[in-house]
Design a protein around this motif. Sequence first.
Motif, PDB file in Angstrom:
ATOM      1  N   GLN A  75       2.002  -4.220   6.727  1.00 47.54           N
ATOM      2  CA  GLN A  75       0.900  -3.269   6.656  1.00 47.54           C
ATOM      3  C   GLN A  75      -0.408  -3.909   7.120  1.00 47.54           C
ATOM      4  O   GLN A  75      -1.166  -3.316   7.888  1.00 47.54           O
ATOM      5  CB  GLN A  75       0.772  -2.732   5.228  1.00 47.54           C
ATOM      6  CG  GLN A  75       1.941  -1.852   4.809  1.00 47.54           C
ATOM      7  CD  GLN A  75       1.911  -1.486   3.337  1.00 47.54           C
ATOM      8  OE1 GLN A  75       1.301  -2.175   2.515  1.00 47.54           O
ATOM      9  NE2 GLN A  75       2.570  -0.378   2.986  1.00 47.54           N
ATOM     10  N   GLU A  76      -0.654  -5.123   6.645  1.00 50.01           N
ATOM     11  CA  GLU A  76      -1.884  -5.801   7.045  1.00 50.01           C
ATOM     12  C   GLU A  76      -1.852  -6.150   8.534  1.00 50.01           C
ATOM     13  O   GLU A  76      -2.885  -6.096   9.216  1.00 50.01           O
ATOM     14  CB  GLU A  76      -2.083  -7.046   6.197  1.00 50.01           C
ATOM     15  CG  GLU A  76      -2.422  -6.714   4.745  1.00 50.01           C
ATOM     16  CD  GLU A  76      -2.684  -7.948   3.897  1.00 50.01           C
ATOM     17  OE1 GLU A  76      -2.378  -9.070   4.361  1.00 50.01           O
ATOM     18  OE2 GLU A  76      -3.179  -7.778   2.769  1.00 50.01           O
ATOM     19  N   LEU A 118       0.839  -1.190   0.000  1.00 50.29           N
ATOM     20  CA  LEU A 118       0.000   0.000   0.000  1.00 50.29           C
ATOM     21  C   LEU A 118       0.879   1.247   0.000  1.00 50.29           C
ATOM     22  O   LEU A 118       1.985   1.243   0.566  1.00 50.29           O
ATOM     23  CB  LEU A 118      -0.897   0.012   1.244  1.00 50.29           C
ATOM     24  CG  LEU A 118      -1.843  -1.175   1.420  1.00 50.29           C
ATOM     25  CD1 LEU A 118      -2.523  -1.097   2.780  1.00 50.29           C
ATOM     26  CD2 LEU A 118      -2.873  -1.222   0.308  1.00 50.29           C
ATOM     27  N   THR A 119       0.413   2.293  -0.597  1.00 45.17           N
ATOM     28  CA  THR A 119       1.099   3.574  -0.478  1.00 45.17           C
ATOM     29  C   THR A 119       0.875   4.111   0.931  1.00 45.17           C
ATOM     30  O   THR A 119       0.006   3.630   1.678  1.00 45.17           O
ATOM     31  CB  THR A 119       0.555   4.583  -1.493  1.00 45.17           C
ATOM     32  OG1 THR A 119      -0.815   4.882  -1.156  1.00 45.17           O
ATOM     33  CG2 THR A 119       0.636   4.045  -2.919  1.00 45.17           C
ATOM     34  N   ARG A 120       1.648   5.124   1.297  1.00 48.01           N
ATOM     35  CA  ARG A 120       1.446   5.737   2.617  1.00 48.01           C
ATOM     36  C   ARG A 120       0.010   6.223   2.766  1.00 48.01           C
ATOM     37  O   ARG A 120      -0.622   6.044   3.814  1.00 48.01           O
ATOM     38  CB  ARG A 120       2.418   6.901   2.827  1.00 48.01           C
ATOM     39  CG  ARG A 120       3.835   6.490   3.172  1.00 48.01           C
ATOM     40  CD  ARG A 120       4.734   7.719   3.323  1.00 48.01           C
ATOM     41  NE  ARG A 120       4.390   8.522   4.482  1.00 48.01           N
ATOM     42  CZ  ARG A 120       4.977   8.400   5.677  1.00 48.01           C
ATOM     43  NH1 ARG A 120       5.942   7.503   5.873  1.00 48.01           N
ATOM     44  NH2 ARG A 120       4.605   9.180   6.685  1.00 48.01           N
ATOM     45  N   ALA A 121      -0.512   6.850   1.724  1.00 45.29           N
ATOM     46  CA  ALA A 121      -1.877   7.370   1.789  1.00 45.29           C
ATOM     47  C   ALA A 121      -2.893   6.241   1.928  1.00 45.29           C
ATOM     48  O   ALA A 121      -3.873   6.361   2.690  1.00 45.29           O
ATOM     49  CB  ALA A 121      -2.177   8.206   0.546  1.00 45.29           C
ATOM     50  N   GLU A 122      -2.674   5.146   1.222  1.00 47.05           N
ATOM     51  CA  GLU A 122      -3.595   4.013   1.315  1.00 47.05           C
ATOM     52  C   GLU A 122      -3.545   3.370   2.690  1.00 47.05           C
ATOM     53  O   GLU A 122      -4.594   3.018   3.262  1.00 47.05           O
ATOM     54  CB  GLU A 122      -3.258   2.982   0.236  1.00 47.05           C
ATOM     55  CG  GLU A 122      -3.623   3.423  -1.174  1.00 47.05           C
ATOM     56  CD  GLU A 122      -3.076   2.492  -2.239  1.00 47.05           C
ATOM     57  OE1 GLU A 122      -3.642   2.486  -3.354  1.00 47.05           O
ATOM     58  OE2 GLU A 122      -2.071   1.787  -1.963  1.00 47.05           O
ATOM     59  N   LEU A 123      -2.345   3.216   3.224  1.00 49.07           N
ATOM     60  CA  LEU A 123      -2.228   2.638   4.559  1.00 49.07           C
ATOM     61  C   LEU A 123      -2.841   3.562   5.604  1.00 49.07           C
ATOM     62  O   LEU A 123      -3.567   3.106   6.498  1.00 49.07           O
ATOM     63  CB  LEU A 123      -0.764   2.356   4.892  1.00 49.07           C
ATOM     64  CG  LEU A 123      -0.486   1.768   6.285  1.00 49.07           C
ATOM     65  CD1 LEU A 123      -1.303   0.503   6.529  1.00 49.07           C
ATOM     66  CD2 LEU A 123       1.001   1.492   6.463  1.00 49.07           C
ATOM     67  N   ARG A 161       3.665  -5.617   2.493  1.00 46.78           N
ATOM     68  CA  ARG A 161       2.212  -5.786   2.585  1.00 46.78           C
ATOM     69  C   ARG A 161       1.846  -6.572   3.840  1.00 46.78           C
ATOM     70  O   ARG A 161       0.842  -6.280   4.505  1.00 46.78           O
ATOM     71  CB  ARG A 161       1.691  -6.497   1.327  1.00 46.78           C
ATOM     72  CG  ARG A 161       0.176  -6.601   1.260  1.00 46.78           C
ATOM     73  CD  ARG A 161      -0.489  -5.231   1.235  1.00 46.78           C
ATOM     74  NE  ARG A 161      -1.941  -5.339   1.195  1.00 46.78           N
ATOM     75  CZ  ARG A 161      -2.668  -5.171   0.103  1.00 46.78           C
ATOM     76  NH1 ARG A 161      -2.080  -4.883  -1.057  1.00 46.78           N
ATOM     77  NH2 ARG A 161      -3.970  -5.279   0.143  1.00 46.78           N
ATOM     78  N   GLY A 177      -5.229   5.636   5.145  1.00 44.18           N
ATOM     79  CA  GLY A 177      -6.673   5.539   4.989  1.00 44.18           C
ATOM     80  C   GLY A 177      -7.233   4.285   5.627  1.00 44.18           C
ATOM     81  O   GLY A 177      -8.297   4.316   6.264  1.00 44.18           O
ATOM     82  N   ALA A 178      -6.530   3.165   5.469  1.00 42.96           N
ATOM     83  CA  ALA A 178      -6.989   1.910   6.060  1.00 42.96           C
ATOM     84  C   ALA A 178      -6.955   1.961   7.582  1.00 42.96           C
ATOM     85  O   ALA A 178      -7.832   1.404   8.256  1.00 42.96           O
ATOM     86  CB  ALA A 178      -6.126   0.755   5.553  1.00 42.96           C
TER      87      ALA A 178
END
Length: 228
Positions: A200-201, A8-13, A197, A15-16
């Motif tokens: 991140q998850e 994930l990008t920083r922004a995607e992470l 990933r 956001g999650a």
Amino acid sequence: MAAPRPTLTRAELAGALHAQASRYWDKHPFHVRLHAGGCTPGEIRSWVANRWYYQRHLSAKNAAIVSACPLPAVRLRWLDRIAFQDDGGLDDWLALAAAVGLTAGEVLDERHVLRGTRFAVDAYVSFCRTRPWLEGAAAALTELFSPKHMTDRVHAWRTHYDWIEPAGMAYFDNRIPVVEQDSSFTLDLVLTHAVTREQQEAAIAALAYKCDVLNAILDAVDYAGTAR
């Protein structure tokens, strides 16, 4: 064989992680009732006494994160959390207990702490002791959601429960600006160090788990109140 999912990008992470707000305990029926002025003095005292058990274990879980983290700068910054609790935070919580009508003795001997609270808090401390330090840090990101919740709590208590001594609000008054700084630091920490990933998850799952811990505490308090 399926191709690995991209990181994930920083922004995607980010956001999650922010999306876990939907799991935060501000939406629990007990907190909704508490902020609406619908709790009895006994229920408020139960919440304070059970939350004490969580508060007094924060230094232990933070020490576990510090001991597992290999980064000196992070360890030094994280030690501030232990200092906050041990150099005034716990005393402020005892002042809150007094303000709602609990004696220091009955809080300290934990006679009102429910089984569900003990299981939830002890499991959280164990999680931080046994999982990678980054997951422990990610679990602390409930602080992203807590400043507004604490602000709302103070307003609600002053509005609906004028029998609570105003001096008892010191913990929240002192904690709100600190947690705002802590949340920014921790979010950047997780976004920087969760580089695969899998990491991140795991960070997202850790934050979801922490939300479950907090809700489990309220489940216990709410059930005990309705079962009387």
